[in-house]
Design an enzyme around this catalytic site. Structure first.
Site, PDB file in Angstrom:
ATOM      1  N   GLU A  33     -12.104  -1.328   2.143  1.00 16.73           N
ATOM      2  CA  GLU A  33     -11.187  -1.288   0.997  1.00 16.73           C
ATOM      3  C   GLU A  33     -10.219  -0.118   1.121  1.00 16.73           C
ATOM      4  O   GLU A  33     -10.585   0.963   1.581  1.00 16.73           O
ATOM      5  CB  GLU A  33     -11.967  -1.164  -0.314  1.00 16.73           C
ATOM      6  CG  GLU A  33     -12.846  -2.353  -0.641  1.00 16.73           C
ATOM      7  CD  GLU A  33     -12.090  -3.649  -0.897  1.00 16.73           C
ATOM      8  OE1 GLU A  33     -10.845  -3.636  -0.892  1.00 16.73           O
ATOM      9  OE2 GLU A  33     -12.763  -4.678  -1.084  1.00 16.73           O
ATOM     10  N   HIS A  34      -8.990  -0.352   0.694  1.00 17.67           N
ATOM     11  CA  HIS A  34      -7.917   0.651   0.745  1.00 17.67           C
ATOM     12  C   HIS A  34      -7.680   1.142   2.170  1.00 17.67           C
ATOM     13  O   HIS A  34      -7.196   2.259   2.387  1.00 17.67           O
ATOM     14  CB  HIS A  34      -8.215   1.825  -0.198  1.00 17.67           C
ATOM     15  CG  HIS A  34      -8.161   1.453  -1.640  1.00 17.67           C
ATOM     16  ND1 HIS A  34      -6.998   1.361  -2.354  1.00 17.67           N
ATOM     17  CD2 HIS A  34      -9.161   1.101  -2.502  1.00 17.67           C
ATOM     18  CE1 HIS A  34      -7.256   0.988  -3.596  1.00 17.67           C
ATOM     19  NE2 HIS A  34      -8.569   0.814  -3.712  1.00 17.67           N
ATOM     20  N   ASP A  36      -6.134  -1.148   4.431  1.00 17.13           N
ATOM     21  CA  ASP A  36      -5.032  -1.934   4.993  1.00 17.13           C
ATOM     22  C   ASP A  36      -3.759  -1.118   5.140  1.00 17.13           C
ATOM     23  O   ASP A  36      -3.141  -1.095   6.204  1.00 17.13           O
ATOM     24  CB  ASP A  36      -4.794  -3.205   4.174  1.00 17.13           C
ATOM     25  CG  ASP A  36      -4.619  -2.958   2.687  1.00 17.13           C
ATOM     26  OD1 ASP A  36      -4.834  -1.807   2.225  1.00 17.13           O
ATOM     27  OD2 ASP A  36      -4.260  -3.910   1.967  1.00 17.13           O
ATOM     28  N   GLY A 120      -8.770 -13.737 -11.462  1.00 21.38           N
ATOM     29  CA  GLY A 120      -9.111 -12.369 -11.810  1.00 21.38           C
ATOM     30  C   GLY A 120     -10.356 -11.846 -11.139  1.00 21.38           C
ATOM     31  O   GLY A 120     -10.784 -10.723 -11.401  1.00 21.38           O
ATOM     32  N   SER A 126      -3.655 -16.864  -5.275  1.00 18.79           N
ATOM     33  CA  SER A 126      -2.247 -17.017  -4.879  1.00 18.79           C
ATOM     34  C   SER A 126      -2.123 -17.237  -3.379  1.00 18.79           C
ATOM     35  O   SER A 126      -1.343 -18.087  -2.922  1.00 18.79           O
ATOM     36  CB  SER A 126      -1.425 -15.803  -5.320  1.00 18.79           C
ATOM     37  OG  SER A 126      -1.893 -14.617  -4.701  1.00 18.79           O
ATOM     38  N   ASP A 171      -5.117 -11.335   2.596  1.00 13.73           N
ATOM     39  CA  ASP A 171      -5.476 -12.517   1.821  1.00 13.73           C
ATOM     40  C   ASP A 171      -5.006 -13.797   2.507  1.00 13.73           C
ATOM     41  O   ASP A 171      -5.767 -14.760   2.652  1.00 13.73           O
ATOM     42  CB  ASP A 171      -4.886 -12.432   0.417  1.00 13.73           C
ATOM     43  CG  ASP A 171      -5.451 -11.274  -0.384  1.00 13.73           C
ATOM     44  OD1 ASP A 171      -6.474 -10.700   0.043  1.00 13.73           O
ATOM     45  OD2 ASP A 171      -4.866 -10.942  -1.422  1.00 13.73           O
TER      46      ASP A 171
END
Length: 386
Positions: A33-34, A36, A120, A126, A171
């Site tokens: 996480e964090h 990228d 959420g 998306s 994603d």
């Protein structure tokens, strides 16, 4: 997803004729996480929930779209310079424009789509939409000549250029490249990736959705990113003979060398990022060995770092993590940017029922509502269904 349901809606809204059906999944990120925007690694996998669309060329220059979930219909011309205002239709419009840039001669088509990605929950509905629409247009109009990477990049460009979201590539990458029973370690600096087996016999992977999202999220994200950039600038100044583009270019000794030259807060942020890069590599080795205990240990370490060093957790997520630890869950951590959303949990089969019961009862007693529970199965990426 129910193919017959999607087909029945398509037939109802588009003259009783059928088309081709396509599916693209949402995703989870096991660890990383964090990392990228710091040039590090992420470790996503496609899931068995996503977006399904039925699509058929209509012989005109008009795209006719129907959102089954929203019961809403929008039309636009393929060459419309502005596109529709409706937010969900912007994703279809954006993919049309980006696929045209890649040389796909897109003409008018009818499309009806639905999804079962929990909104959420950090599973990226998306990106599933963009990947599904790109897969369909590539097949119907492009003879499948557009590469998977270009389809993923078209999805990212759609977010940037038509939806106002400056997202990374993880994603869309996960949605397009996913394979059943495999996670993917993506190097965000080089875009090289590798598949790793994920067949946790005797374990379940489950998300617990806190059902909260704190307002702090967007500004805090920018602050963390700026902290990382501050440390990179200090490194470049200190080591003038080397090149530092992101924290990925630094090692532990480098960070210690500039500790006195950066704020304590910026140092903590960078310390987490370097630790997270190491944890992703440790999880890679563990997965190759089928060592899920080590995978779980590293997940807990990531949560601790996100909570105490990167400071992107919140009371609700820390509480869910503490319940997991008390119940002997193998691994648990925040999934996503933080300040709300989900924890991702690796749970032994025999502990699963007690853990879910405890989490629901304790969480509702503390916060007044239950967390949502989403079991996760690692599934196939974007593809034509029929």
């Amino acid at each position: 997803m129910d193919i017959e349901f999607v087909r029945s809606r398509f037939i109802k809204h588009f003259d009783g004729k059928t088309g081709n059906i396509y599916f693209s999944p949402g995703r989870v990120n096991l660890i990383g996480e964090h990392t990228d925007y710091n040039g590090g690694f992420v470790f996503p996998g496609a899931v068995d929930k996503g977006i399904m669309a039925e699509v058929r060329p209509n012989g005109t220059d008009t795209v006719m779209c129907y959102s089954i979930d929203l019961k809403d219909r929008v039309e636009f011309k393929v060459d419309d310079p502005n596109g529709p205002h409706t937010s969900w239709a912007r994703y279809i419009y954006g993919i049309v424009q980006e696929m045209k840039k890649l040389g796909v001669p897109v003409k008018g088509f009818n499309i009806a789509f639905a999804g079962d990605v929990p909104l959420g929950a950090g599973m990226s509905s998306s990106a599933a939409m963009e990947s599904c629409f790109a897969c369909a247009l590539n097949d119907l109009f492009g003879d499948n000549k557009v590469s998977k990477w270009d389809m993923a990049l078209a999805g990212q460009a759609t977010e940037h250029n038509y939806c106002g979201v400056n997202c990374g590539i993880m994603d869309q990458f996960a949605s397009v490249f996913g394979e059943e029973g495999k996670l993917m370690r993506l190097d965000c600096r080089s875009r090289e990736f590798e598949y790793f087996p994920f067949n946790p016999q005797g374990y379940k992977l489950v998300l617990l959705d806190s059902k909260v999202k704190h307002e702090l999220a967007s500004s805090a994200y920018n602050d963390r990113r700026k902290s990382c950039e501050n440390v990179v600038a200090a490194l470049q100044k200190h080591f003038a003979d080397r090149k530092f583009e992101t924290l990925r270019d630094a090692n532990w000794d480098d960070l210690e060398a500039v500790k006195a030259e950066v704020s304590a807060e910026d140092y903590k942020r960078a310390h987490f990022v370097l630790g997270e890069v190491d944890r992703v590599l440790a999880v890679s080795d563990a997965l190759n060995k089928g060592d899920y205990e080590t995978v779980g240990k590293k997940m807990y370490e990531t949560h601790e770092g996100l909570s105490k060093e990167y400071e992107v957790s919140c009371e609700e997520l820390d509480y869910l993590n503490s319940i997991a630890k008390l119940d002997g869950v193998t691994g648990s951590r925040i999934m996503g940017g933080g300040f709300g959303g989900c924890t991702i949990n690796l749970v032994k089969d025999e502990l699963y029922d007690k853990f879910i019961t405890d989490a629901r009862q304790k969480y509702v007693a503390r916060f007044g509502h239950e967390p949502a529970v989403y079991d996760v199965v690692i599934g196939k990426g974007s593809h034509k269904v029929c």
